[in-house]
Design a protein around this motif. Sequence first.
Motif, PDB file in Angstrom:
ATOM      1  N   LEU A  65       5.087  27.671  36.160  1.00 26.17           N
ATOM      2  CA  LEU A  65       3.945  26.903  35.653  1.00 26.17           C
ATOM      3  C   LEU A  65       4.373  25.942  34.542  1.00 26.17           C
ATOM      4  CD1 LEU A  65       1.164  29.626  35.586  1.00 26.17           C
ATOM      5  CD2 LEU A  65       1.303  27.639  37.087  1.00 26.17           C
ATOM      6  N   HIS A  66       5.241  26.414  33.661  1.00 31.75           N
ATOM      7  CA  HIS A  66       5.714  25.556  32.579  1.00 31.75           C
ATOM      8  C   HIS A  66       6.445  24.338  33.130  1.00 31.75           C
ATOM      9  CE1 HIS A  66       8.518  24.147  29.464  1.00 31.75           C
ATOM     10  NE2 HIS A  66       7.475  24.355  28.662  1.00 31.75           N
ATOM     11  N   SER A  67       7.332  24.557  34.087  1.00 31.45           N
ATOM     12  CA  SER A  67       8.085  23.427  34.638  1.00 31.45           C
ATOM     13  C   SER A  67       7.177  22.476  35.408  1.00 31.45           C
ATOM     14  CB  SER A  67       9.226  23.921  35.531  1.00 31.45           C
ATOM     15  OG  SER A  67       8.719  24.628  36.641  1.00 31.45           O
ATOM     16  N   LEU A  68       6.088  22.988  35.956  1.00 36.26           N
ATOM     17  CA  LEU A  68       5.145  22.148  36.686  1.00 36.26           C
ATOM     18  C   LEU A  68       4.365  21.226  35.749  1.00 36.26           C
ATOM     19  CD1 LEU A  68       3.833  21.523  39.469  1.00 36.26           C
ATOM     20  CD2 LEU A  68       2.185  23.317  38.942  1.00 36.26           C
ATOM     21  N   GLY A 121       3.163  16.867  28.962  1.00 38.48           N
ATOM     22  CA  GLY A 121       3.093  17.096  27.525  1.00 38.48           C
ATOM     23  C   GLY A 121       2.233  18.314  27.222  1.00 38.48           C
ATOM     24  N   GLY A 122       2.002  18.537  25.952  1.00 39.55           N
ATOM     25  CA  GLY A 122       1.229  19.712  25.560  1.00 39.55           C
ATOM     26  C   GLY A 122      -0.013  19.314  24.789  1.00 39.55           C
ATOM     27  N   VAL A 123      -0.782  20.294  24.418  1.00 42.54           N
ATOM     28  CA  VAL A 123      -1.973  20.071  23.612  1.00 42.54           C
ATOM     29  C   VAL A 123      -1.972  21.075  22.472  1.00 42.54           C
ATOM     30  CG1 VAL A 123      -3.368  19.170  25.502  1.00 42.54           C
ATOM     31  CG2 VAL A 123      -3.375  21.596  25.042  1.00 42.54           C
ATOM     32  N   GLU A 124      -2.557  20.671  21.378  1.00 39.89           N
ATOM     33  CA  GLU A 124      -2.722  21.577  20.247  1.00 39.89           C
ATOM     34  C   GLU A 124      -4.171  22.032  20.231  1.00 39.89           C
ATOM     35  OE1 GLU A 124      -0.430  22.772  18.167  1.00 39.89           O
ATOM     36  OE2 GLU A 124       1.091  21.683  19.301  1.00 39.89           O
TER      37      GLU A 124
END
Length: 81
Positions: free
Chosen positions: A54-57, A62-65
């Motif tokens: 899931l992380h690699s997908l 990017g990410g969210v805070e």
Amino acid sequence: MASITVRNLDDGLKRRLRIRAAENERSMEQEVREILRTVLAEDSTPSQNLGTALHSLFAPFGGVELDLPPRTPMREPPAFD
């Protein structure tokens, strides 16, 4: 060598197996052995765990805070008197 019996085989599936065996110049039994040998030789172990997959997908996006709500004390449990 071990042997197995396959019961309740669909007629259409048996017909396709017979045709495939004839195309490969094998008996139906030889064809089944070859199919099993080929399918079971494939590596079926997952290359990574679910979290990593899931992380690699989603990593390219990017990410969210997230703002975490403040902690409050636990409320008293109900009394069943």
